[in-house]
Design an enzyme around this catalytic site. Structure first.
Site, short mmCIF file in Angstrom:
data_model
loop_
_atom_site.label_atom_id
_atom_site.label_comp_id
_atom_site.label_asym_id
_atom_site.label_seq_id
_atom_site.Cartn_x
_atom_site.Cartn_y
_atom_site.Cartn_z
NE ARG A 106 -3.10 2.50 2.77
CZ ARG A 106 -3.08 3.58 3.66
NH1 ARG A 106 -2.46 2.49 4.65
NH2 ARG A 106 -4.85 4.52 4.55
CG HIS A 137 -1.28 8.73 3.73
ND1 HIS A 137 -0.69 7.55 3.75
CD2 HIS A 137 -0.87 9.63 4.67
CE1 HIS A 137 -0.94 7.66 5.24
NE2 HIS A 137 -0.26 8.66 5.67
CD GLU A 196 -4.90 7.53 9.83
OE1 GLU A 196 -4.43 9.40 10.26
OE2 GLU A 196 -4.26 6.18 10.36
CG ASN A 210 -5.15 3.43 8.70
OD1 ASN A 210 -5.08 2.42 7.84
ND2 ASN A 210 -4.78 4.62 8.29
CE1 TYR A 213 0.29 2.82 13.08
CE2 TYR A 213 -1.53 3.95 12.53
CZ TYR A 213 -0.51 3.70 12.37
OH TYR A 213 -0.03 3.46 11.54
CD GLU A 272 -0.77 4.08 8.22
OE1 GLU A 272 -0.95 4.79 9.12
OE2 GLU A 272 -1.54 4.85 6.88
C1 FCB Z 1 -1.54 7.90 10.81
C2 FCB Z 1 -0.59 8.23 9.09
C3 FCB Z 1 0.19 7.55 9.02
C4 FCB Z 1 1.79 7.24 9.94
C5 FCB Z 1 1.12 6.55 11.20
C6 FCB Z 1 1.88 7.06 12.61
O1 FCB Z 1 -2.62 8.28 11.29
O2 FCB Z 1 -1.89 7.44 8.15
O3 FCB Z 1 0.68 8.40 7.91
O4 FCB Z 1 1.56 8.75 10.56
O5 FCB Z 1 -0.54 7.53 11.59
#
Ligand code: FCB
Length: 477
Positions: A87, A131, A184, A313, A315, A383
């Site tokens: 990607r 992006h 995002e 995405n 985290y 992500e």
């Molecule tokens: C996301 C973004 C990516 C990267 C990660 C850590 O929000 O899409 O570009 O910075 O965080």
């Protein structure tokens, strides 16, 4: 007396469904460099990163990981990892330098070469069209409505995005099967136009709500533009950073705070895209800022043009309590209509170098929520990954056991969600390479490949070798 040693629990190896897509992800501004090459013009990130005080250490994406010149070497790394998918994003200011008008052939040629190189290596290209690198001209250009300025708060930007999409689709449509319109949009709208911590650095909450709508509209118009030229088999998608929100307690007030954040963080995109409507509670919560009259007849139908999958995405989760503040928040908030009603409670436990909690359950919660709310929409984790303070040791090795543990836990969460019925079709690790981490510059390393930015030397971290093993056996050991 003999003592019986407790035996470590041996988990059965976890396998993913046949055909599960394994990939890595990157973004143009974060890796390409070559900021002035072949007709590229500045994006809002070039301008923002050159503005003193906006990016740590004054770092910019001018050189980044120099991927523009090292693309072949980087595709060879992907091949070594064995991933079937990659990607990446296309830089709008390479393809259409002023954001309007004709395409720049030299910009398109770079992506043609990249796609050819990937296909030769047996890797499927997954293209993200946006992006975050809006051509600067569209932010400051002359045709912005003076009341709202340019950029995403300005409706015309959505139309320009559809034109640009048409150029990329015409150039790559015969060889790219999977397309993502936006990455995002929450960050683009609310970090960019409300909190001001991302480009273009504006702190105008009402404009941020307009930006969110026009990003939705851009997604819908781009989806139509793609459908017009791509074969019926093409997969069209959108990537959201949905927030895994948890109330700090079971109290009514904490759950109400979650509801507000969910409206402006998640449903502001999910409802228009998948149901063709604006969340009624969002309109109510933001009534002091806007009457939403910028949503014109037909917009919601356009935004709801069918997509084939949804990218997520993830985290870390967000723990929320009811707001108790009497004064306004100390810095501009990315949560219009919700900021004054919510406080964030950092959960206990380990954290990454970003300070983000390591908590794989949040990913499971999101995926199973979507199983319930959008049962027919295939999902891709587009992500997931972690930053740690990595360095090459004197032998040139980069040991990153924390990242391996993070990935192991999160892949376990994906496997659990699949076992419980979530339609997850693939996983893209963020990121292939250490890169320009937006406002943190080069201080945060998310790569599974270490980049020495002085020499541009690439070194596989332990996590890259570990991930290659996961990909090869389609599962966790
Ligand atoms: C996301 C973004 C990516 C990267 C990660 C850590 O929000 O899409 O570009 O910075 O965080």
């Amino acid at each position: 007396m003999t003592t019986i040693e407790p035996r470590p629990a041996v988990a059965a190896p976890l396998r993913f469904p046949a055909g599960f897509r394994w990939g890595t992800a990157t973004a143009a501004y974060q890796i390409e460099g070559a900021a002035r090459a072949d007709g590229r013009t500045p994006s809002i990130w070039d301008t923002f990163s050159r503005t003193p005080g906006k990016v740590l250490n004054g770092d910019t994406g001018d050189t980044a990981a120099d991927h523009y010149h090292r693309m072949r070497e980087d595709v060879a790394l992907l091949k070594e990892l064995g991933v079937g998918d990659y990607r990446f994003s296309v830089a709008w200011p390479r393809v259409q330098p002023t954001g309007r008008g004709p395409a720049n052939q030299r910009g398109l040629d770079f992506y043609r070469r990249l796609v050819d190189e990937l296909l030769d290596a047996g890797i499927r290209p997954v293209v993200t069209l946006y992006h975050w690198d809006l051509p600067q001209e569209l932010e400051t250009g002359s045709d912005g409505d003076s009341a709202v300025g340019g950029g995403w708060p300005h409706r015309d930007t959505a139309e320009r995005f559809a034109d640009y999409t048409g150029y990329v689709a015409a150039a790559l449509g015969d060889r790219v099967a999977t397309w993502t319109t936006l990455n995002e949009p929450w960050c683009a709208a609310f970090l960019g136009y409300a909190a001001g911590v991302h480009a273009p650095g504006r702190t105008e909450p009402a404009a941020a709500l307009r930006a969110a709508h026009h990003l939705n509209l851009a997604h819908g118009r781009a989806t139509q533009a793609l459908r017009a030229v791509l074969p019926a088999s093409a997969e069209i998608s959108l990537t959201l950073n949905l927030h895994a929100l948890r109330p700090a307690s079971r109290s009514e007030a904490d759950r109400e705070a979650v509801r507000r954040l969910d409206a402006v963080g998640n449903r502001i995109f999910l409802d228009p895209v998948f149901h063709g409507r604006l969340p009624a509670d969002l309109v109510r919560d933001t009534a002091a800022l806007t009457d939403w009259s910028f949503v014109l007849d037909g917009d919601l139908e356009t935004i709801a043009t069918a997509v084939d999958s949804l990218g997520i995405n993830y985290y870390a989760p967000t723990v929320v309590a009811a707001g108790t503040r009497t004064a306004p928040p100390p810095s501009p908030s990315p949560w219009p209509g919700a900021a004054a009603h919510a406080e964030f409670r950092p959960p206990a436990g380990p954290r990454t170098a970003m300070g983000w909690p390591v908590d794989a359950d949040g990913l499971y919660e999101l995926l199973t929520r979507l199983r319930g709310e959008l049962p027919h929409v295939p999902l891709l984790v587009t992500e997931n990954g972690a930053a740690y303070h990595d360095y090459a040791d004197p032998e040139g090795h980069v040991h990153d056991p924390e990242r391996i543990a993070y990935l192991h836990g999160h892949l376990g969460a994906v496997a659990r969600a699949i076992a419980d019925g979530a339609a997850v079709r693939g996983y893209f690790l963020w990121s292939l390479l250490d890169n320009f981490e937006w406002a943190y510059g080069y201080s945060k390393r998310f790569g599974i490949v270490h980049v020495d930015f002085a020499s541009q030397r690439r070194t596989l971290k332990d996590s890259a070798r570990w991930y290659a093993g996961v990909v090869a056996r389609n599962g966790l050991a």
